[in-house]
Structure formats: C-alpha cells, structure tokens
Design a protein around this motif. Sequence first.
Motif, short mmCIF file in Angstrom:
data_model
loop_
_atom_site.label_atom_id
_atom_site.label_comp_id
_atom_site.label_asym_id
_atom_site.label_seq_id
_atom_site.Cartn_x
_atom_site.Cartn_y
_atom_site.Cartn_z
N HIS A 96 -17.75 17.65 -4.78
CA HIS A 96 -17.58 17.78 -6.23
C HIS A 96 -18.12 16.63 -7.05
CE1 HIS A 96 -15.25 21.48 -6.37
NE2 HIS A 96 -14.68 21.08 -5.24
N ASN A 97 -18.54 15.56 -6.47
CA ASN A 97 -19.10 14.38 -7.13
C ASN A 97 -18.02 13.30 -7.25
OD1 ASN A 97 -20.31 12.45 -8.97
ND2 ASN A 97 -21.77 14.04 -9.48
N GLN A 98 -18.43 12.08 -7.15
CA GLN A 98 -17.52 10.94 -7.30
C GLN A 98 -16.89 10.97 -8.70
OE1 GLN A 98 -17.35 8.97 -4.61
NE2 GLN A 98 -16.10 7.30 -5.33
N ASN A 99 -17.67 11.36 -9.70
CA ASN A 99 -17.19 11.51 -11.06
C ASN A 99 -16.79 12.98 -11.26
OD1 ASN A 99 -16.84 11.87 -13.81
ND2 ASN A 99 -18.72 10.80 -14.39
N PRO A 100 -15.49 13.28 -11.42
CA PRO A 100 -15.06 14.67 -11.49
C PRO A 100 -15.55 15.41 -12.73
CG PRO A 100 -13.22 13.21 -11.89
CD PRO A 100 -14.37 12.34 -11.47
N ALA A 101 -16.12 14.70 -13.70
CA ALA A 101 -16.64 15.34 -14.91
C ALA A 101 -18.06 15.86 -14.71
CB ALA A 101 -16.60 14.36 -16.08
N VAL A 102 -18.65 15.55 -13.55
CA VAL A 102 -20.04 15.91 -13.27
C VAL A 102 -20.08 16.88 -12.09
CG1 VAL A 102 -22.28 14.97 -12.56
CG2 VAL A 102 -20.81 13.65 -14.10
N ASP A 103 -20.95 17.89 -12.18
CA ASP A 103 -21.12 18.82 -11.07
C ASP A 103 -21.57 18.08 -9.82
OD1 ASP A 103 -20.47 21.08 -12.53
OD2 ASP A 103 -22.54 21.65 -12.94
N GLY A 104 -21.08 18.53 -8.68
CA GLY A 104 -21.50 17.97 -7.41
C GLY A 104 -22.61 18.81 -6.80
N ALA A 105 -23.08 18.40 -5.66
CA ALA A 105 -24.15 19.12 -4.97
C ALA A 105 -23.68 20.51 -4.55
CB ALA A 105 -24.60 18.33 -3.76
N VAL A 106 -22.41 20.63 -4.20
CA VAL A 106 -21.87 21.91 -3.72
C VAL A 106 -20.84 22.48 -4.69
CG1 VAL A 106 -20.61 23.02 -1.83
CG2 VAL A 106 -22.26 21.21 -1.33
N GLY A 107 -19.94 21.65 -5.16
CA GLY A 107 -18.85 22.11 -6.02
C GLY A 107 -19.06 21.74 -7.47
#
Length: 119
Positions: free
Chosen positions: A55-66
């Motif tokens: 989901h990304n280290q920063n939860p406000a940003v989209d991750g590669a998968v989530g």
Amino acid sequence: MRMTKNRGGMFRLILLCLTIILILANCKEEENLTPAQKLASRGKGLYVTNCSACHNQNPAVDGAVGPAVKGSNFELLKARIVEGTYPAGYTPKRTSQIMTRLPLNDDQIRGIEAFLNAP
C-alpha cells in the motif's frame, strides 16, 4: 597489548551506555504521548510491518499493488485485513482480490485505524 584490550573494553562500555541512553529516551518520548498518540504509534508500526509493502509507506499514496488507505475506518480495515471481504455497500477502489488476510485482533486494527486517521 594492554592498551588495545582497554580500548576495546572502553569502546564496548561506551556503546552500552549509548544504547541505554537511547532506550531511555524512547521510553521518555512514549510517556509524553497521549493515549491516542500511543495507539497511532503502535498502529504505524503494524502498518509499516504488514501493509506498506503493497500500500505504500505513505498511506495517502497508492502503492504498487494496493490503493491509498489514508482515512480508512475500523469496519473496512477489519473486513479487509481479517476476513478478506468488504463491508456491505462498500465500493472497492480496485477490483483485485489478492490482499493477504492477517490474524490481527481488534486492538491492533484500531491502532492501524488511528495511524491512518492521524493528522
């Protein structure tokens, strides 16, 4: 030769003292936090360990998968994390079904919720 042994011992003593100071400093910081901040701090640790890879280290940003998960509520988090489902009436941001279930309890999920909703 004695000089070398004394230096090695002195180095270890200094390292031990620094380690103790750092541990005590962290304990002091924890004491100064409100219960809500402590909960969010524990939640951050759980999020970074279990969620940030997708989901990304920063939860406000989209991750590669989530997708970005900033602002997620307890009901959604529990359904996704523990049951692998969505709450009734919720429209997912992504249609993939690859999220791994985790055996987290309600207190741990509340910590993640507190982190995701912290200012």
